[in-house]
Structures are given as structure tokens and as C-alpha cells.
Design a protein around this motif. Sequence first.
Motif, mmCIF file in Angstrom:
data_model
loop_
_atom_site.group_PDB
_atom_site.id
_atom_site.type_symbol
_atom_site.label_atom_id
_atom_site.label_comp_id
_atom_site.label_asym_id
_atom_site.label_seq_id
_atom_site.Cartn_x
_atom_site.Cartn_y
_atom_site.Cartn_z
ATOM 1 N N LEU A 6 -8.606 2.039 -5.092
ATOM 2 C CA LEU A 6 -7.992 1.146 -4.107
ATOM 3 C C LEU A 6 -8.998 0.898 -2.989
ATOM 4 O O LEU A 6 -9.578 1.852 -2.455
ATOM 5 C CB LEU A 6 -6.716 1.772 -3.527
ATOM 6 N N ASP A 56 0.757 4.448 -2.423
ATOM 7 C CA ASP A 56 0.526 5.789 -1.886
ATOM 8 C C ASP A 56 1.630 6.765 -2.294
ATOM 9 O O ASP A 56 1.361 7.910 -2.655
ATOM 10 C CB ASP A 56 0.437 5.734 -0.349
ATOM 11 N N LYS A 116 0.833 -1.212 0.000
ATOM 12 C CA LYS A 116 0.000 0.000 0.000
ATOM 13 C C LYS A 116 0.862 1.255 0.000
ATOM 14 O O LYS A 116 0.551 2.241 -0.667
ATOM 15 C CB LYS A 116 -0.912 -0.028 1.240
#
Lengths: 139, 111
Positions: B99, B89, B85
Motif C-alpha cells: 500500500l 488496515d 484505507k
Amino acid sequence: MKTAHWQLPGDAEQLPAAIAFLQGFWEEAELPMALGFTFELALEEVFLNVALHGADSSRVPSVELAVTASDTEVVLVVADDARPFDPLTLATPDIGAALEDRTIGGLGVHLVRQMMDTVSYTYEAGHNRLRMTKHLSQS
Amino acid sequence: MDMNTENVDGITVALPAGRLDFGAAGPFQQQLEQAVAAKPRGLIVDCSSLDYVSSAGLRVFLVAARAAKAAGIGFAVSSMKPAVKEVFDLTGFGNVITLCADRAAAVTALA
């Protein structure tokens, strides 16, 4: 302080071997696994930059990896004898661009800069040297 | 890298596992292209078993998202572990790709 060195051809097919070298050091030095992700990613991005963009058709560059762990920091140095190139001069990709306008160029170096505490480049005695550092939390 | 696909109510769910690195990116891209070509109602990449992604892997998500959009197929990525993640990001991919925290949320997002 623990340290390991390895020299290998700067060929994309050598990437799994380069990652295995780093993972071996990680186990031996008992370093945090979460930090391993950061360094594996950095090694992949930097190694592939050399292998895919640093090579000319006549010669595969030689790459030297050096990783050092102390109580306070982990340092990875990737040195190569390809043509001089400072990856830190690559423009920061536009991470706000629309889906259609997104490009992947420069994204790897962007990730390395974001995830490492310090990244520095030097060119000395015919070698590019990229030095990446991550501080260890004193807990 | 291993990847299974499942079909749930007309939605194709791709489940890449392990490391999505430079070597795995090509086969992964082929599998997602095949999934798009089969014209499902939606395509979800469930990343619950994905441990690692590099920029070469990210590129595949970008290519797949564009292909799905061009084909009028909904596209979402779900269930990313924290390290994966973070890579999404840091590159702002969450601005251009849907997402979701888990697969159920992704199914809802594509409804």
C-alpha cells in the motif's frame, strides 16, 4: 429522535435499494457523512450474509431494516426470518496470514465488529436480529 | 462503478471510481484479470477516486494480488482515501499487499 423502517426481500439484487434507503435516511436526519460509510458497509455485509447464506432454495427471506438516530447514537437493526444464525459466532479471520493463505470468509463480520461500537445478536419469534450501534461524539 | 486504465512506462494503472461494492466486484475483477493477462511490468490500483469498499471489493484486491504474484508482475495499491484505507488496515491487507500513499510511491515500490 428520527427513525425509519423498511421491509424488503433478502435477495442480493436488492442491495442497492437497501443502501439507497440508508442514504435517504442519512440525508434526512443530517447525519455525519463519515459515519455513513460505516453504516453502509455494515448494511452491505449483514444484508449479503442473509441473502447469500441465510436463504434456502425454496424461499427468499424477508428482511426488515430499522435505523434510529438520537443526539447520542445511531442504531441499525437488521432482522430476517431466515434460519437461525448468529454471525458473531463466526471465527475471527487470521488477519496476519500470508497472501496465499488469506480467505475472505468472515471478513465482512470482522469489519462490522471493528467499526461499530456495539454489535449484538438475538433470535426471537422466528427472527434473527442484529443490532449495531455507533455513538455520536458530543462536539 | 467506472474504471479507467492508463499505461505509464510499461506499468498498468487501474483507476476504480466511486463504490466498489458487491455489485461492482465482478466487473472490477474481470478488468484486473485482463490487466494481469496483458503482462505489464507492474500493476497499480490507484484508489484516489474510490469512495467505498466492502469485503466483496477487498476480495478482488486479494485475487488480483495473487494473480499478479503468480505471473511475476509487481502489484501495488495507492492513494486511498481515509475511509478506504481504514478498511484495508482493519483487515490487515497492508501486511500482504503493498500500500502506497500516492502513485509516485507505488511506481517506486515496483521499480
